[in-house]
Design a protein around this motif. Structure first.
Motif, mmCIF file in Angstrom:
data_model
loop_
_atom_site.group_PDB
_atom_site.id
_atom_site.type_symbol
_atom_site.label_atom_id
_atom_site.label_comp_id
_atom_site.label_asym_id
_atom_site.label_seq_id
_atom_site.Cartn_x
_atom_site.Cartn_y
_atom_site.Cartn_z
ATOM 1 N N GLY A 172 0.807 -1.350 -0.014
ATOM 2 C CA GLY A 172 0.020 0.043 -0.003
ATOM 3 C C GLY A 172 0.972 1.299 -0.046
ATOM 4 N N ILE A 173 1.704 1.123 0.838
ATOM 5 C CA ILE A 173 2.905 2.227 0.784
ATOM 6 C C ILE A 173 3.458 2.637 -0.444
ATOM 7 N N LEU A 174 4.006 1.403 -1.179
ATOM 8 C CA LEU A 174 4.628 1.460 -2.236
ATOM 9 C C LEU A 174 3.485 2.155 -3.627
ATOM 10 N N LEU A 175 2.337 1.542 -3.630
ATOM 11 C CA LEU A 175 1.348 1.995 -4.435
ATOM 12 C C LEU A 175 1.077 3.418 -4.227
ATOM 13 N N ASP A 176 1.008 4.075 -3.027
ATOM 14 C CA ASP A 176 0.708 5.419 -2.641
ATOM 15 C C ASP A 176 2.021 6.170 -3.155
ATOM 16 N N ALA A 177 3.310 5.593 -3.118
ATOM 17 C CA ALA A 177 4.303 6.290 -3.587
ATOM 18 C C ALA A 177 4.294 6.601 -5.168
ATOM 19 N N LEU A 178 3.957 5.387 -5.912
ATOM 20 C CA LEU A 178 3.875 5.418 -7.031
ATOM 21 C C LEU A 178 2.832 6.534 -7.762
ATOM 22 N N PHE A 179 1.701 6.500 -7.208
ATOM 23 C CA PHE A 179 0.814 7.609 -7.505
ATOM 24 C C PHE A 179 1.040 9.089 -7.090
ATOM 25 N N ARG A 180 1.945 9.372 -6.002
ATOM 26 C CA ARG A 180 2.469 10.464 -5.645
ATOM 27 C C ARG A 180 3.542 10.894 -6.809
ATOM 28 N N GLY A 181 4.208 10.072 -7.330
ATOM 29 C CA GLY A 181 5.060 10.230 -8.127
ATOM 30 C C GLY A 181 4.537 10.562 -9.632
ATOM 31 N N LEU A 182 3.338 9.780 -9.818
ATOM 32 C CA LEU A 182 2.812 10.021 -10.997
ATOM 33 C C LEU A 182 1.905 11.457 -11.081
ATOM 34 N N GLU A 183 1.668 11.760 -9.644
ATOM 35 C CA GLU A 183 0.788 13.263 -9.734
ATOM 36 C C GLU A 183 1.989 14.220 -10.050
#
Length: 193
Positions: A172-183
């Motif tokens: 979940g932390i990795l998914l959130d970090a991925l989406f923050r990077g995408l953002e």
């Protein structure tokens, strides 16, 4: 398996939810009809309709994907509608003054301005989809991280249950970090004056 389901379900939810949110945010007569339907879906716990989806679509992957689509769609649509409504009227009026029609206003002004909030809605939807899929897998015992946790619980394998919980949290932390990077990549102007 769980992450694959999340990616597919949330992807479909974004494909439907973003245009739906744009319609709700821009076309007021449609908002009167569509917004209550989105709110109705948003208030339902996703597991409440899992049994219905199994009856309709069987026990293979289809009901799980539909569950995640229906769970992830409302936050995406609601965030998109709110973001489009929140676009400063000065920007829209400037676009109109420069000769932009409704379609150009939507794609050149409204959508780029609303994109940060839309991506936040997608991030929230991914979290909802993740909790939904793990809970569904735990209840049904299907392959995936939730099914693994359920099987370990049946055989009193505390270490496997704890490993599953840690795996869910870390992924979940990795998914959130991925989406923050995408953002950050998609909307580099966010947070800058």
């Amino acid at each position: 398996m769980s992450l694959r389901r999340i990616a597919i379900g949330t992807g479909y939810a974004a494909l439907v939810g973003i245009p739906l949110g744009l319609l709700i945010g821009v076309v007021k007569p449609l908002a009167v009809v569509l917004e209550p339907a989105v709110t109705f879906l948003r208030t339902l716990p996703p597991l409440a309709y899992l049994s219905l989806l199994v009856i309709w679509f069987g026990i293979d992957e289809s009901p799980k994907i539909w569950l995640l689509l229906v769970a992830a769609l409302p936050p995406i649509a609601a965030a998109t509608a709110a973001a489009v409504r929140g676009v400063p009227t000065d920007l829209v009026e400037a676009g109109r003054a420069l000769g932009a029609g409704p379609v150009a206003l939507l794609f050149s002004i409204r959508l780029p301005s609303a994109l940060p909030e839309i991506l936040t809605g997608v991030r929230i939807a991914v979290g909802i989809a993740y909790t939904s899929v793990v809970a569904a897998e735990t209840i049904n015992g299907v392959p995936g991280i939730g099914g693994m946790i359920r099987d370990a619980q049946r055989y009193n394998q505390t270490d496997v249950v704890i490993a599953g919980i840690i795996a869910v949290g870390l992924s979940g932390i990795l998914l959130d970090a991925l989406f923050r990077g995408l953002e950050r990549a998609a909307v580099p102007w966010r947070g800058r004056a």
